[in-house]
Write an enzyme that holds these catalytic residues in place. Structure first.
Site, PDB file in Angstrom:
ATOM      1  N   LYS A 130       0.825  -1.207   0.000  1.00 55.81           N
ATOM      2  CA  LYS A 130       0.000   0.000   0.000  1.00 55.81           C
ATOM      3  C   LYS A 130       0.860   1.258   0.000  1.00 55.81           C
ATOM      4  O   LYS A 130       0.658   2.180  -0.806  1.00 55.81           O
ATOM      5  CB  LYS A 130      -0.913   0.016   1.235  1.00 55.81           C
ATOM      6  CG  LYS A 130      -1.699   1.322   1.407  1.00 55.81           C
ATOM      7  CD  LYS A 130      -2.474   1.338   2.705  1.00 55.81           C
ATOM      8  CE  LYS A 130      -1.638   1.774   3.874  1.00 55.81           C
ATOM      9  NZ  LYS A 130      -1.749   3.203   4.177  1.00 55.81           N
ATOM     10  N   ASN A 131       1.832   1.326   0.916  1.00 54.93           N
ATOM     11  CA  ASN A 131       2.632   2.542   1.048  1.00 54.93           C
ATOM     12  C   ASN A 131       3.481   2.808  -0.190  1.00 54.93           C
ATOM     13  O   ASN A 131       3.732   3.963  -0.551  1.00 54.93           O
ATOM     14  CB  ASN A 131       3.516   2.463   2.290  1.00 54.93           C
ATOM     15  CG  ASN A 131       2.710   2.566   3.577  1.00 54.93           C
ATOM     16  OD1 ASN A 131       1.566   3.034   3.566  1.00 54.93           O
ATOM     17  ND2 ASN A 131       3.271   2.127   4.686  1.00 54.93           N
ATOM     18  N   CYS A 139      -4.764   8.706   9.734  1.00 54.42           N
ATOM     19  CA  CYS A 139      -4.870   8.101  11.060  1.00 54.42           C
ATOM     20  C   CYS A 139      -4.428   9.070  12.144  1.00 54.42           C
ATOM     21  O   CYS A 139      -3.495   9.842  11.968  1.00 54.42           O
ATOM     22  CB  CYS A 139      -3.990   6.844  11.143  1.00 54.42           C
ATOM     23  SG  CYS A 139      -4.713   5.403  10.358  1.00 54.42           S
ATOM     24  N   ARG A 199       2.897  14.252  12.493  1.00 55.16           N
ATOM     25  CA  ARG A 199       3.488  14.009  11.184  1.00 55.16           C
ATOM     26  C   ARG A 199       3.436  15.280  10.331  1.00 55.16           C
ATOM     27  O   ARG A 199       2.817  15.320   9.271  1.00 55.16           O
ATOM     28  CB  ARG A 199       2.785  12.851  10.469  1.00 55.16           C
ATOM     29  CG  ARG A 199       2.993  11.524  11.167  1.00 55.16           C
ATOM     30  CD  ARG A 199       2.786  10.354  10.238  1.00 55.16           C
ATOM     31  NE  ARG A 199       1.406   9.937  10.212  1.00 55.16           N
ATOM     32  CZ  ARG A 199       0.969   8.824   9.640  1.00 55.16           C
ATOM     33  NH1 ARG A 199       1.817   8.015   9.037  1.00 55.16           N
ATOM     34  NH2 ARG A 199      -0.286   8.499   9.638  1.00 55.16           N
ATOM     35  N   ASP A 252       5.094   0.395  11.931  1.00 56.57           N
ATOM     36  CA  ASP A 252       3.822  -0.131  11.463  1.00 56.57           C
ATOM     37  C   ASP A 252       3.578  -1.587  11.867  1.00 56.57           C
ATOM     38  O   ASP A 252       2.529  -2.152  11.553  1.00 56.57           O
ATOM     39  CB  ASP A 252       3.724   0.001   9.945  1.00 56.57           C
ATOM     40  CG  ASP A 252       3.328   1.406   9.503  1.00 56.57           C
ATOM     41  OD1 ASP A 252       2.931   2.209  10.370  1.00 56.57           O
ATOM     42  OD2 ASP A 252       3.417   1.698   8.298  1.00 56.57           O
ATOM     43  N   ARG A 303      -8.438   0.305   4.939  1.00 54.64           N
ATOM     44  CA  ARG A 303      -7.485   1.229   4.326  1.00 54.64           C
ATOM     45  C   ARG A 303      -6.173   0.521   3.982  1.00 54.64           C
ATOM     46  O   ARG A 303      -5.432   0.986   3.108  1.00 54.64           O
ATOM     47  CB  ARG A 303      -7.182   2.408   5.269  1.00 54.64           C
ATOM     48  CG  ARG A 303      -8.349   3.361   5.475  1.00 54.64           C
ATOM     49  CD  ARG A 303      -7.947   4.544   6.346  1.00 54.64           C
ATOM     50  NE  ARG A 303      -6.704   5.118   5.854  1.00 54.64           N
ATOM     51  CZ  ARG A 303      -5.588   5.241   6.583  1.00 54.64           C
ATOM     52  NH1 ARG A 303      -5.561   4.817   7.824  1.00 54.64           N
ATOM     53  NH2 ARG A 303      -4.513   5.781   6.058  1.00 54.64           N
TER      54      ARG A 303
END
Length: 421
Positions: free
Chosen positions: A22-23, A118, A123, A308, A400
């Site tokens: 995903k990232n 999230c 960040r 993560d 997600r």
């Protein structure tokens, strides 16, 4: 609102296919903005975040074909109609900020809303903006938007990141491909997703060296072309499913997994009493004899232990013999899953960025609520090993970042189902 119901029923056995990252995909998709020729991504995951990024690109005038069954994502930005990334889309996903660099590099202007996502920490985007400032962009924060201009184009520069940032490295890397002259990114992120992005950009005609190290050098070119690129395996999904047989017992092969993607994580599993074997198919994972042993974990940028995977690792350590200490050094406010695990009988004490986990003999099923993407799957892992029934609410977070969770775990013998609300 959907819920996921899990009934703990012992060891898991089988194979779990691991999707594209995903990232990585969320960084590769904005790269289409750098060229007027098509960019095609294969092995793209079918996730809500991917759909959100597609919606954002389409709002800018890019063409994005619906994701096919073969996980092929076809995009073209030959006719951009806007340089404004609106709040209504950007607020749903922090990765939206990654359109800023490509827009600025290609057309010398961009307006991008400050991002959402999230609730695991601030960040801030200041590291992104520092890079663009060094490359000659004029920047202004106004009414919740980043207004950026570079009428004469970006120019090469030395960019020294004060701290490692994956997103800022990705954004600066994309922008630098079309900048005039040489750009050197120092203290750059080294994650596999960065390497994957650099490889894709190189296929498009970019001149890049040093990806995967702390210093990346980019020689700007006048234009980029099209390309076809396979998205790298998702190391976070890989690590997550490696924990399923670890916490329940049994043996599971994670198809497509490579040890180099999760080396630091695998070392901790070995210390805890989990066997990880690299095979032609992927990574075969099984619990060794006896109860899981306590281990200490400190999250670090790649190649260290991934932030993560911290929530998922905590779920495992809740049933370990002894006391484990988990230190979160990347994001503040990332222990929101701890109270929910506590509802299942876990013994966890949180003080600032440190969580102390004292293992218990077993967990009990309970109603719990997901607070963010990784927390949601940590609760599912805990539920697999718990006695009785666990109901996980607010699973839209899960969608997600994880594709077909129920099907993948059910295929290995888990009792798990989604109930639509």
């Amino acid at each position: 609102m959907d819920q996921i119901i899990i009934r703990g029923n012992g060891p898991l056995h089988g194979e779990i296919p691991i999707a594209g990252a995903k990232n990585a995909c969320l960084a590769l998709m904005p790269a289409t903005l750098l060229s007027d020729e098509p960019l095609t991504l294969t092995n793209a995951p079918r996730l809500s975040d991917i759909r959100t990024m597609a919606e954002l690109l389409q709002s800018l005038g890019a063409e994005v074909a619906p994701l096919h069954r073969g996980k092929v994502l076809a995009m073209s930005s030959h006719g951009l109609t806007s340089h404004r990334a609106d709040y209504e889309i950007v607020r749903r996903m922090r990765a939206s900020i990654l359109v800023l660099g490509p827009l600025l590099a290609r057309d010398g202007r961009a307006e991008v809303s400050l991002p959402g996502g999230c609730a695991i920490g601030a960040r801030p985007v200041d590291l992104h903006l520092r890079a663009f400032d060094a490359m000659g962009a004029k920047l202004e924060l106004k009414d919740g938007y980043v207004h950026a201009e570079a009428p004469g184009g970006l120019r090469g520069a030395e960019v020294v990141f004060p701290m490692v940032s994956v997103g800022a490295t990705e954004n600066a890397l994309m922008a630098a491909t079309l900048a005039k002259g040489t750009t050197v990114l120092k203290n750059a992120a080294r994650e596999p997703e960065i390497v994957d992005l650099a490889r894709c950009l190189r296929k498009m005609g970019a001149q890049i060296e040093g990806e995967g190290t702390g210093t990346i050098t980019i020689e700007g070119v006048e234009r980029l072309g099209g390309a076809t690129h396979a998205v790298v395996t998702d190391r976070i999904e890989l690590g997550t499913y490696m924990l399923a047989p670890a916490i329940t017992g049994g043996e599971v092969t994670c198809l497509g997994g490579r040890l180099e993607l999760v080396a630091a994580f695998a070392q901790k599993l070995d210390a805890a009493g989990i066997s990880v074997e690299e095979t032609e198919k992927g990574l075969k994972v099984a619990r060794k004899n006896g109860r899981i042993r306590a281990v200490d974990v400190v999250t670090e940028p790649f190649p260290g232990f991934p932030t993560d995977l911290q929530a998922q690792m905590m779920a495992l350590l809740c049933t370990a013999e002894g006391t484990s200490v988990l230190e979160e050094t990347i994001f503040e406010n990332r222990f929101m899953h701890a109270p929910e695990l506590g509802r299942m009988g876990a013994r966890i004490e949180v003080h600032g960025g440190t969580a102390t986990v004292t293992g218990v003999a077993g967990l009990k099923g309970a109603p719990v609520m997901a607070t963010d993407l990784r927390a949601s799957v940590s609760l599912i892992l805990a539920a697999l090993a718990a006695e009785g029934e666990t109901i996980v609410s607010r699973v839209y977070h899960l969608d997600r970042g994880y594709e077909k969770v129920e099907q993948k775990l059910s295929a290995c013998g888990a009792h798990i189902e989604r109930v639509q609300g």
